[in-house]
Each structure stands twice: as structure tokens, then as C-alpha cells.
Design a protein around this motif. Structure first.
Motif, PDB file in Angstrom:
ATOM      1  N   UNK A 208       0.836  -1.204   0.000  1.00  0.00           N
ATOM      2  CA  UNK A 208       0.000   0.000   0.000  1.00  0.00           C
ATOM      3  C   UNK A 208       0.868   1.250   0.000  1.00  0.00           C
ATOM      4  N   UNK A 209       1.910   1.261   0.828  1.00  0.00           N
ATOM      5  CA  UNK A 209       2.809   2.421   0.897  1.00  0.00           C
ATOM      6  C   UNK A 209       3.484   2.669  -0.445  1.00  0.00           C
ATOM      7  N   UNK A 210       3.936   1.614  -1.106  1.00  0.00           N
ATOM      8  CA  UNK A 210       4.570   1.769  -2.413  1.00  0.00           C
ATOM      9  C   UNK A 210       3.576   2.291  -3.437  1.00  0.00           C
ATOM     10  N   UNK A 211       2.325   1.830  -3.376  1.00  0.00           N
ATOM     11  CA  UNK A 211       1.299   2.323  -4.299  1.00  0.00           C
ATOM     12  C   UNK A 211       1.041   3.809  -4.077  1.00  0.00           C
ATOM     13  N   UNK A 212       1.000   4.234  -2.826  1.00  0.00           N
ATOM     14  CA  UNK A 212       0.818   5.658  -2.528  1.00  0.00           C
ATOM     15  C   UNK A 212       1.981   6.479  -3.062  1.00  0.00           C
ATOM     16  N   UNK A 213       3.200   6.007  -2.862  1.00  0.00           N
ATOM     17  CA  UNK A 213       4.386   6.719  -3.334  1.00  0.00           C
ATOM     18  C   UNK A 213       4.400   6.785  -4.859  1.00  0.00           C
ATOM     19  N   UNK A 214       3.993   5.700  -5.515  1.00  0.00           N
ATOM     20  CA  UNK A 214       3.936   5.671  -6.979  1.00  0.00           C
ATOM     21  C   UNK A 214       2.960   6.708  -7.515  1.00  0.00           C
ATOM     22  N   UNK A 215       1.892   6.967  -6.765  1.00  0.00           N
ATOM     23  CA  UNK A 215       0.887   7.953  -7.165  1.00  0.00           C
ATOM     24  C   UNK A 215       1.256   9.370  -6.709  1.00  0.00           C
ATOM     25  N   UNK A 216       2.492   9.555  -6.248  1.00  0.00           N
ATOM     26  CA  UNK A 216       3.009  10.856  -5.800  1.00  0.00           C
ATOM     27  C   UNK A 216       2.241  11.440  -4.624  1.00  0.00           C
ATOM     28  N   UNK A 217       1.739  10.577  -3.743  1.00  0.00           N
ATOM     29  CA  UNK A 217       1.083  11.046  -2.518  1.00  0.00           C
ATOM     30  C   UNK A 217       2.160  11.551  -1.579  1.00  0.00           C
ATOM     31  N   UNK A 218       1.984  12.763  -1.052  1.00  0.00           N
ATOM     32  CA  UNK A 218       2.963  13.347  -0.141  1.00  0.00           C
ATOM     33  C   UNK A 218       2.514  13.288   1.311  1.00  0.00           C
ATOM     34  N   UNK A 219       1.196  13.328   1.548  1.00  0.00           N
ATOM     35  CA  UNK A 219       0.653  13.361   2.903  1.00  0.00           C
ATOM     36  C   UNK A 219      -0.493  12.370   3.039  1.00  0.00           C
ATOM     37  N   UNK A 220      -0.572  11.758   4.212  1.00  0.00           N
ATOM     38  CA  UNK A 220      -1.709  10.904   4.572  1.00  0.00           C
ATOM     39  C   UNK A 220      -2.317  11.477   5.844  1.00  0.00           C
ATOM     40  N   UNK A 221      -3.633  11.546   5.895  1.00  0.00           N
ATOM     41  CA  UNK A 221      -4.335  11.978   7.092  1.00  0.00           C
ATOM     42  C   UNK A 221      -5.170  10.817   7.590  1.00  0.00           C
ATOM     43  N   UNK A 222      -5.115  10.548   8.866  1.00  0.00           N
ATOM     44  CA  UNK A 222      -5.884   9.435   9.376  1.00  0.00           C
ATOM     45  C   UNK A 222      -5.961   9.423  10.880  1.00  0.00           C
TER      46      UNK A 222
ATOM     47  N   UNK B 103       4.402  11.579   4.356  1.00  0.00           N
ATOM     48  CA  UNK B 103       4.170  12.072   5.716  1.00  0.00           C
ATOM     49  C   UNK B 103       2.791  11.657   6.192  1.00  0.00           C
ATOM     50  N   UNK B 104       2.724  11.089   7.396  1.00  0.00           N
ATOM     51  CA  UNK B 104       1.456  10.695   7.998  1.00  0.00           C
ATOM     52  C   UNK B 104       1.107  11.691   9.090  1.00  0.00           C
ATOM     53  N   UNK B 105      -0.088  12.258   9.006  1.00  0.00           N
ATOM     54  CA  UNK B 105      -0.577  13.204  10.001  1.00  0.00           C
ATOM     55  C   UNK B 105      -1.721  12.522  10.738  1.00  0.00           C
ATOM     56  N   UNK B 106      -1.486  12.181  11.998  1.00  0.00           N
ATOM     57  CA  UNK B 106      -2.481  11.482  12.794  1.00  0.00           C
ATOM     58  C   UNK B 106      -3.474  12.445  13.424  1.00  0.00           C
ATOM     59  N   UNK B 107      -4.732  12.042  13.439  1.00  0.00           N
ATOM     60  CA  UNK B 107      -5.815  12.841  14.009  1.00  0.00           C
ATOM     61  C   UNK B 107      -6.529  12.051  15.091  1.00  0.00           C
ATOM     62  N   UNK B 108      -7.370  12.743  15.846  1.00  0.00           N
ATOM     63  CA  UNK B 108      -8.102  12.075  16.917  1.00  0.00           C
ATOM     64  C   UNK B 108      -9.472  11.570  16.480  1.00  0.00           C
ATOM     65  N   UNK B 109     -10.020  12.122  15.388  1.00  0.00           N
ATOM     66  CA  UNK B 109     -11.318  11.642  14.903  1.00  0.00           C
ATOM     67  C   UNK B 109     -11.424  11.868  13.396  1.00  0.00           C
ATOM     68  N   UNK B 110     -12.443  11.273  12.800  1.00  0.00           N
ATOM     69  CA  UNK B 110     -12.611  11.323  11.348  1.00  0.00           C
ATOM     70  C   UNK B 110     -12.833  12.738  10.828  1.00  0.00           C
ATOM     71  N   UNK B 111     -13.611  13.525  11.555  1.00  0.00           N
ATOM     72  CA  UNK B 111     -13.901  14.879  11.099  1.00  0.00           C
ATOM     73  C   UNK B 111     -12.627  15.710  11.028  1.00  0.00           C
ATOM     74  N   UNK B 112     -11.770  15.591  12.008  1.00  0.00           N
ATOM     75  CA  UNK B 112     -10.511  16.340  11.998  1.00  0.00           C
ATOM     76  C   UNK B 112      -9.649  15.923  10.808  1.00  0.00           C
ATOM     77  N   UNK B 113      -9.597  14.640  10.529  1.00  0.00           N
ATOM     78  CA  UNK B 113      -8.801  14.156   9.398  1.00  0.00           C
ATOM     79  C   UNK B 113      -9.351  14.669   8.076  1.00  0.00           C
TER      80      UNK B 113
END
Length: 74
Positions: free
Chosen positions: A23-37, A56-66
Motif C-alpha cells: 500500500x505504501x509503495x502504491x501511494x508513493x507511486x501515485x506521488x502522494x505526499x501526505x496521509x491523514x488518518x 508524511x502521515x498526520x495522525x488525528x483524533x477523529x474522522x472529522x478532523x482528518x
């Protein structure tokens, strides 16, 4: 992670890769720079693998914040 949860590479190499790494390689292949979750068990392995790939992964406390964070972060 147990061996039953790992997939072999399609090029016939003996090295095993996890689903999170795929999954990480697929995200990188698609030029994803940030993940929110949401920080937690289902996402941890994917987030760590993505960070190793330079996403870069940006962690959140709930779905709405992400969801709301994506427009603010850029």
C-alpha cells in the motif's frame, strides 16, 4: 507479523513484503505526499511503511478532523 500475512513479490524474489508495504509503495507511486488518518491499530503498519517511503502521515483524533485537515494543510 506472521508469515501467513505476508505476500511474495511477483518477480519471483524470495524476499517477502507485507500488505502495508505494498500500500505504501502504491501511494508513493501515485506521488502522494501526505496521509491523514486516525491513529490506531488498523492504520499503524501502513503509516509506518508510508513514512519509510517518504509519505508524511498526520495522525488525528477523529474522522472529522482528518477530513477537515486536508484543505488546511495545503
Amino acid at each position: 507479523m506472521s508469515e501467513t500475512n505476508r505476500a511474495a513479490r511477483s518477480d519471483g524474489d524470495e524476499e517477502q513484503v507485507s500488505g502495508a508495504e505494498v500500500i505504501a509503495q502504491a501511494l508513493k507511486t501515485q506521488d502522494v505526499e501526505y496521509m491523514f488518518g486516525i491513529v490506531g491499530i488498523p492504520v499503524t503498519e501502513i503509516a509506518v511503511a508510508a513514512q519509510r517511503m517518504g509519505v508524511r502521515y498526520v495522525g488525528m483524533r477523529n474522522e472529522q478532523a482528518a477530513l477537515d485537515c486536508d484543505w488546511w494543510f495545503f
